[in-house]
Write a protein that holds these residues in place. Structure first.
Motif, PDB file in Angstrom:
ATOM      1  N   THR A   1      -3.400  -5.520  -8.301  1.00  0.00           N
ATOM      2  CA  THR A   1      -2.542  -5.256  -9.355  1.00  0.00           C
ATOM      3  C   THR A   1      -0.981  -5.057  -8.747  1.00  0.00           C
ATOM      4  O   THR A   1      -0.072  -5.103  -9.547  1.00  0.00           O
ATOM      5  CB  THR A   1      -2.760  -3.947 -10.181  1.00  0.00           C
ATOM      6  N   TYR A   2      -0.864  -4.768  -7.255  1.00  0.00           N
ATOM      7  CA  TYR A   2       0.166  -4.649  -6.550  1.00  0.00           C
ATOM      8  C   TYR A   2       0.663  -3.333  -7.218  1.00  0.00           C
ATOM      9  O   TYR A   2       2.029  -3.179  -7.251  1.00  0.00           O
ATOM     10  CB  TYR A   2       1.098  -5.681  -6.432  1.00  0.00           C
ATOM     11  N   LEU A   3       0.046  -2.285  -7.060  1.00  0.00           N
ATOM     12  CA  LEU A   3       0.496  -0.769  -7.636  1.00  0.00           C
ATOM     13  C   LEU A   3       1.745  -0.267  -6.674  1.00  0.00           C
ATOM     14  O   LEU A   3       2.451   0.202  -7.381  1.00  0.00           O
ATOM     15  CB  LEU A   3      -0.833   0.110  -7.728  1.00  0.00           C
ATOM     16  N   PHE A   4       1.568  -0.737  -5.533  1.00  0.00           N
ATOM     17  CA  PHE A   4       2.237   0.004  -4.832  1.00  0.00           C
ATOM     18  C   PHE A   4       3.459  -1.205  -4.285  1.00  0.00           C
ATOM     19  O   PHE A   4       4.567  -0.882  -3.478  1.00  0.00           O
ATOM     20  CB  PHE A   4       1.850   0.335  -3.298  1.00  0.00           C
TER      21      PHE A   4
ATOM     22  N   MET B   1       0.027  10.870  -3.110  1.00  0.00           N
ATOM     23  CA  MET B   1      -1.006  10.164  -2.522  1.00  0.00           C
ATOM     24  C   MET B   1      -1.965   9.686  -3.628  1.00  0.00           C
ATOM     25  O   MET B   1      -2.150  10.659  -4.511  1.00  0.00           O
ATOM     26  CB  MET B   1      -1.775  10.950  -1.472  1.00  0.00           C
ATOM     27  N   VAL B   2      -2.163   8.431  -3.998  1.00  0.00           N
ATOM     28  CA  VAL B   2      -3.252   8.136  -4.816  1.00  0.00           C
ATOM     29  C   VAL B   2      -4.545   7.748  -4.042  1.00  0.00           C
ATOM     30  O   VAL B   2      -5.091   7.193  -3.304  1.00  0.00           O
ATOM     31  CB  VAL B   2      -2.860   6.617  -5.234  1.00  0.00           C
ATOM     32  N   PRO B   3      -5.404   8.614  -4.671  1.00  0.00           N
ATOM     33  CA  PRO B   3      -7.004   8.791  -4.028  1.00  0.00           C
ATOM     34  C   PRO B   3      -7.754   7.485  -4.203  1.00  0.00           C
ATOM     35  O   PRO B   3      -7.526   7.062  -5.280  1.00  0.00           O
ATOM     36  CB  PRO B   3      -7.370  10.060  -4.840  1.00  0.00           C
ATOM     37  N   THR B   4      -8.437   7.025  -3.053  1.00  0.00           N
ATOM     38  CA  THR B   4      -9.440   5.985  -3.420  1.00  0.00           C
ATOM     39  C   THR B   4     -10.400   5.880  -4.617  1.00  0.00           C
ATOM     40  O   THR B   4     -10.635   5.166  -5.281  1.00  0.00           O
ATOM     41  CB  THR B   4     -10.202   5.786  -2.169  1.00  0.00           C
TER      42      THR B   4
ATOM     43  N   ILE C   1       0.754  -1.381  -0.165  1.00  0.00           N
ATOM     44  CA  ILE C   1      -0.062  -0.097   0.057  1.00  0.00           C
ATOM     45  C   ILE C   1       0.863   1.568   0.149  1.00  0.00           C
ATOM     46  O   ILE C   1       0.278   2.366   0.103  1.00  0.00           O
ATOM     47  CB  ILE C   1      -0.955  -0.022   1.021  1.00  0.00           C
ATOM     48  N   SER C   2       2.043   1.115   0.065  1.00  0.00           N
ATOM     49  CA  SER C   2       2.993   2.223   0.172  1.00  0.00           C
ATOM     50  C   SER C   2       4.362   1.896  -0.279  1.00  0.00           C
ATOM     51  O   SER C   2       4.927   0.975   0.125  1.00  0.00           O
ATOM     52  CB  SER C   2       3.113   2.879   1.453  1.00  0.00           C
TER      53      SER C   2
ATOM     54  N   TYR D   1       1.919   6.476  -1.822  1.00  0.00           N
ATOM     55  CA  TYR D   1       1.220   5.833  -0.868  1.00  0.00           C
ATOM     56  C   TYR D   1      -0.369   6.055  -1.366  1.00  0.00           C
ATOM     57  O   TYR D   1      -0.747   6.883  -1.986  1.00  0.00           O
ATOM     58  CB  TYR D   1       1.302   6.429   0.600  1.00  0.00           C
ATOM     59  N   HIS D   2      -1.299   5.103  -1.030  1.00  0.00           N
ATOM     60  CA  HIS D   2      -2.644   4.986  -0.918  1.00  0.00           C
ATOM     61  C   HIS D   2      -3.289   6.021   0.138  1.00  0.00           C
ATOM     62  O   HIS D   2      -2.650   6.210   1.158  1.00  0.00           O
ATOM     63  CB  HIS D   2      -3.182   3.753  -1.057  1.00  0.00           C
ATOM     64  N   GLU D   3      -4.209   6.613  -0.326  1.00  0.00           N
ATOM     65  CA  GLU D   3      -5.087   7.639   0.624  1.00  0.00           C
ATOM     66  C   GLU D   3      -5.403   6.866   2.113  1.00  0.00           C
ATOM     67  O   GLU D   3      -5.418   7.480   3.128  1.00  0.00           O
ATOM     68  CB  GLU D   3      -6.461   7.832  -0.040  1.00  0.00           C
ATOM     69  N   GLN D   4      -5.417   5.425   1.938  1.00  0.00           N
ATOM     70  CA  GLN D   4      -6.017   4.689   3.066  1.00  0.00           C
ATOM     71  C   GLN D   4      -4.716   4.010   3.885  1.00  0.00           C
ATOM     72  O   GLN D   4      -5.007   2.872   4.484  1.00  0.00           O
ATOM     73  CB  GLN D   4      -7.169   3.930   2.863  1.00  0.00           C
TER      74      GLN D   4
END
Length: 445
Positions: free
Chosen positions: A306-309, A292-295, A254-255, A264-267
């Motif tokens: 997808t394992y973006l982070f 920051m990637v918004p939800t 997630i980061s 990192y993701h917003e959450q």
């Protein structure tokens, strides 16, 4: 003096299989019992290593563990010849047996926590193998991991190796998967971020309700003490319990951070703003980018799928940053659209490179899981075991080694085959000679 971040990727072991051992890891559970291809998995990993080397990055190789782990099976009461031990364990305790066949050491982001010499009190690079107590199959790794790390970074003038933390859930430690570092330059003192899922000694604090929080605050604090890190050089951040319950079993799902970028993701975090404020204060002067990637643009579910982070962010020799992403990111409309936009947003991240690591992804690990980051200066690079650093010759030799020893396909039921054990030992014995590691495996000692 020059400074580098060297990625040491784990070689996929000969028993790479899908036994679905990792509760809390959605990809691992969803692909349980499927047939795997150890040969394809190893070659996909080697291709990624070679590609990064060709980009001008310093790239290293870490050897896998010996599996099946016959020594552990004997400790658990299975007797007789090696073949008899395998047969008895597979019949009498199949889940225990499968755990002792795991090839999860391929994910070297969980091998250890590493602090570079610029951050430590004694000016050495510090290594602490992760104890991985939350999962039985991974808790078998730390001792051999420590030997492999010592054989790779053996010069005591530059490298300091610690024993893994006590084998207890109170000090559950998952290594670099819950650790990242922000700095202006790899050779300058930085801020080390330790992300934890729970407090071990205070159950009144927030914690996930469905899936386990594998990293404790107390483990993070212990490693910071062992590595001689200053209070002003460390930030402890709690992972959001709600995202752990959505399948975010490690922070690197997630980061991810690199130099002056935290992606990192917003959450991602429990108390985001306070944590970012502390990071900024301790980072000091200089550009610092919080991306920051918004939800609303990428859901947690899409980030996990997808394992973006769980991508690598690397700094190329020319100074631009690039993301090393799995092809699953390219195949997702939401994630690929975000990455297309990211490279023109104004952050230092200017490129995205996609790699096929599907054999690893199906078992729950993306590009970032496959590597352990080690920041080194040029003198420390010279002190690394040179036989573990990727080049054209090593790439060719390791591919030939895989062709010689690895199976094209492996079913979970075939793990009991005593011939597989012998194939694995023959492969690892030859590998220790290629990488000049010495006798790191139990069968060699």
């Amino acid at each position: 003096m020059k400074e580098f971040e060297v990625n040491f990727d784990g070689l996929v072991g000969p028993t790479h299989n899908y036994a679905g051992l990792s509760y809390g890891n959605v990809a691992s559970l969803s692909n349980a019992k499927a047939s795997s291809s150890p040969k394809q998995a190893a070659k996909q990993g080697l291709m990624k290593m070679k590609a990064l080397s060709d980009m001008g990055m310093l790239q290293g190789v870490l050897a896998p563990q010996e599996r099946p782990d016959v020594m552990t099976l004997r400790r658990l009461g299975f007797t007789g010849s090696d073949a008899q031990v395998l047969e008895k364990a597979a019949k009498q305790a199949p889940m225990v047996f499968q755990a002792c066949c795991s090839a999860s050491s391929m994910w070297t982001a969980n091998a250890a926590t590493v602090s570079p010499s610029a951050d430590t009190a004694d000016g050495k690079v510090h290594f602490t193998p992760a104890n991985l107590t939350n999962k039985f199959h991974r808790s078998l790794e730390p001792e051999v991991t420590g030997r492999i790390l010592k054989a790779t970074f053996s010069n005591e003038r530059h490298f300091h190796h610690h024993q893994h933390l006590p084998d207890n859930e109170h000090f559950g430690d998952e290594g670099a998967a819950n650790h990242t570092r922000l700095c202006s330059n790899y050779g300058h003192a930085g801020v080390e971020l330790f992300v934890y899922g729970r407090y071990a000694f205070d159950t009144s604090k927030p914690a996930p309700k469905k899936y386990p929080a594998r990293q404790t605050l107390e483990a993070c604090q212990a490693i910071a003490r062992l590595h001689g890190l200053s209070e002003e050089g460390v930030v402890y951040i709690q992972q959001n319990p709600d995202v752990i319950d959505q399948g975010v079993f490690h922070n690197d799902v997630i980061s991810v951070g690199n130099q002056n970028v935290l992606f990192y993701h917003e959450q991602a975090f429990y108390n985001t703003q306070a944590s970012l404020d502390e990071i900024r204060r301790k980072y000091g002067e200089g550009d610092l980018h919080f991306v920051m990637v918004p939800t609303a643009e990428v859901s947690v579910a899409d980030a996990v799928k997808t394992y973006l982070f769980n991508t690598q962010i690397i700094t190329l020799p020319g100074g631009e940053m690039a993301i090393i992403a799995p092809t699953e990111c390219q195949e997702s409309p939401a994630v690929s659209a975000y990455l297309d936009k990211l490279v023109i947003l104004g952050s230092p991240i200017k490129q995205v490179h996609y790699f096929d690591v599907k054999q690893s992804m199906r078992n729950g690990g993306g590009p970032a899981c496959l590597r352990l980051r080690v920041a080194l200066n040029d003198q420390e690079v010279d002190a690394v075991n040179p036989n573990t650093l990727m080049n054209d010759n090593l790439f060719k030799r390791l591919n030939q080694w895989v062709d010689k020893h690895y199976r094209e396909e492996l079913k979970v039921d075939e793990l009991r085959d005593p011939q597989l054990l012998q194939e694995s030992r023959d492969a690892l014995d030859e590998l220790t000679q290629i990488l000049k590691l010495g006798s790191v495996y139990p069968f060699q000692r």
